[in-house]
Design a protein around this motif. Sequence first.
Motif, PDB file in Angstrom:
ATOM      1  N   LYS A  51      11.109  12.672   5.513  1.00  0.00           N
ATOM      2  CA  LYS A  51      10.881  13.951   4.837  1.00  0.00           C
ATOM      3  C   LYS A  51      11.769  14.156   3.616  1.00  0.00           C
ATOM      4  N   ALA A  52      12.741  13.288   3.413  1.00  0.00           N
ATOM      5  CA  ALA A  52      13.746  13.530   2.383  1.00  0.00           C
ATOM      6  C   ALA A  52      13.184  13.443   0.970  1.00  0.00           C
ATOM      7  N   ARG A  53      12.117  12.644   0.786  1.00  0.00           N
ATOM      8  CA  ARG A  53      11.586  12.426  -0.555  1.00  0.00           C
ATOM      9  C   ARG A  53      10.215  11.790  -0.448  1.00  0.00           C
ATOM     10  N   VAL A  54       9.574  11.600  -1.604  1.00  0.00           N
ATOM     11  CA  VAL A  54       8.350  10.808  -1.648  1.00  0.00           C
ATOM     12  C   VAL A  54       8.675   9.454  -2.265  1.00  0.00           C
ATOM     13  N   GLY A  55       7.666   8.605  -2.385  1.00  0.00           N
ATOM     14  CA  GLY A  55       7.910   7.249  -2.838  1.00  0.00           C
ATOM     15  C   GLY A  55       8.312   7.150  -4.298  1.00  0.00           C
ATOM     16  N   ARG A  56       9.016   6.053  -4.611  1.00  0.00           N
ATOM     17  CA  ARG A  56       9.438   5.753  -5.975  1.00  0.00           C
ATOM     18  C   ARG A  56       9.064   4.311  -6.300  1.00  0.00           C
ATOM     19  N   PRO A  98       3.349  20.737  -7.638  1.00  0.00           N
ATOM     20  CA  PRO A  98       4.358  20.770  -6.572  1.00  0.00           C
ATOM     21  C   PRO A  98       3.748  20.767  -5.176  1.00  0.00           C
ATOM     22  N   GLU A  99       2.604  21.414  -5.025  1.00  0.00           N
ATOM     23  CA  GLU A  99       1.992  21.448  -3.695  1.00  0.00           C
ATOM     24  C   GLU A  99       1.515  20.063  -3.247  1.00  0.00           C
ATOM     25  N   MET A 100       1.142  19.198  -4.201  1.00  0.00           N
ATOM     26  CA  MET A 100       0.754  17.835  -3.837  1.00  0.00           C
ATOM     27  C   MET A 100       1.965  17.039  -3.362  1.00  0.00           C
ATOM     28  N   THR A 101       3.077  17.223  -4.052  1.00  0.00           N
ATOM     29  CA  THR A 101       4.308  16.550  -3.643  1.00  0.00           C
ATOM     30  C   THR A 101       4.729  17.007  -2.258  1.00  0.00           C
ATOM     31  N   GLU A 102       4.639  18.298  -2.005  1.00  0.00           N
ATOM     32  CA  GLU A 102       5.023  18.830  -0.706  1.00  0.00           C
ATOM     33  C   GLU A 102       4.078  18.366   0.392  1.00  0.00           C
ATOM     34  N   ALA A 158       0.837  -1.198   0.000  1.00  0.00           N
ATOM     35  CA  ALA A 158       0.000   0.000   0.000  1.00  0.00           C
ATOM     36  C   ALA A 158       0.873   1.250   0.000  1.00  0.00           C
ATOM     37  N   PRO A 159       1.120   1.826  -1.163  1.00  0.00           N
ATOM     38  CA  PRO A 159       1.918   3.052  -1.222  1.00  0.00           C
ATOM     39  C   PRO A 159       1.077   4.298  -1.022  1.00  0.00           C
ATOM     40  N   ALA A 160       1.725   5.384  -0.692  1.00  0.00           N
ATOM     41  CA  ALA A 160       1.120   6.712  -0.784  1.00  0.00           C
ATOM     42  C   ALA A 160       1.563   7.285  -2.139  1.00  0.00           C
ATOM     43  N   LEU A 161       1.768   8.581  -2.235  1.00  0.00           N
ATOM     44  CA  LEU A 161       2.188   9.168  -3.503  1.00  0.00           C
ATOM     45  C   LEU A 161       3.495   8.533  -3.973  1.00  0.00           C
ATOM     46  N   THR A 162       3.488   8.027  -5.197  1.00  0.00           N
ATOM     47  CA  THR A 162       4.675   7.396  -5.778  1.00  0.00           C
ATOM     48  C   THR A 162       4.969   8.084  -7.100  1.00  0.00           C
ATOM     49  N   LEU A 163       6.069   8.790  -7.154  1.00  0.00           N
ATOM     50  CA  LEU A 163       6.410   9.570  -8.345  1.00  0.00           C
ATOM     51  C   LEU A 163       7.294   8.774  -9.289  1.00  0.00           C
ATOM     52  N   HIS A 164       7.024   8.930 -10.568  1.00  0.00           N
ATOM     53  CA  HIS A 164       7.867   8.358 -11.611  1.00  0.00           C
ATOM     54  C   HIS A 164       7.759   9.245 -12.840  1.00  0.00           C
TER      55      HIS A 164
END
Length: 255
Positions: free
Chosen positions: A216-221, A203-207, A188-194
């Motif tokens: 806090k260093a990054r979002v999921g990959r 950008p506000e969604m990523t933040e 079960a991931p949260a926001l996963t960027l690719h």
Amino acid sequence: MKNILEGKTVLIAGAGGIGNGLAKRYAAEGANVVLGDIDVSIAQEAIDAITQSGGKAIATTLDGADEASINAAVSLCLDTFGALDGLHANFAFMADGNPEVGILELPLEIYDETQRVNARGFYLCTRAVLPVMIERGGGSIVYTSSAAGDAGSPAQVAYAMSKSAGHALMRHVARRYGAAGIRANTIAPALTLHSRIEHLVPPEMTEFARAAAAIKARVGRPDDLAAMGALLLSDDGSYITGQVIAIDGGTTMRP
């Protein structure tokens, strides 16, 4: 490095940013990979990269919510590699994504299609692979879900319901078929960027996602999901079943 999927054949239903990442990692771990998607050209991108690196993988057209299509993909695994050891169901219909829309505003046709693809599709995929895996003496099924499946939200009601249904399916499979050597788990991931969606995500969604997580260093990959998926499909994960595993940087913390 230990190739923890050496000799195993894994069917991935659903390509794209996450699905292609899964395919590359599983192939790198030694698996024979069959990657299917409605748009086979997207799957083929990953397959080309895998085969150029010496891996064994093929792409196929696959509609995971269509029984004949998923059955054909299972037959392709058996005809090409002689076995099927793992399934990763990774597709989703995501039209229910407007944060301003709740149950009173969501068109019924979007609700129906969300359930048809996300809930019924996982159900059909599971029905297709279970007999083959049971006859083989065991296997592992991994489902891609979402943090939405367990989070109370003022939006995404159809999507959240479909993901919760997938959790119930996973637990049923784990409980009923564990004695037959079948394991089932959910990621079960949260926001996963690719790369396929990065330019579409404000950008506000990523933040917001970064702020909600403990890390806090990054979002999921996709690599984060692939690492856990490889473990769950492998013999190293042979005592893990019936679990919803959050890959979300600590956005959710369940007991």
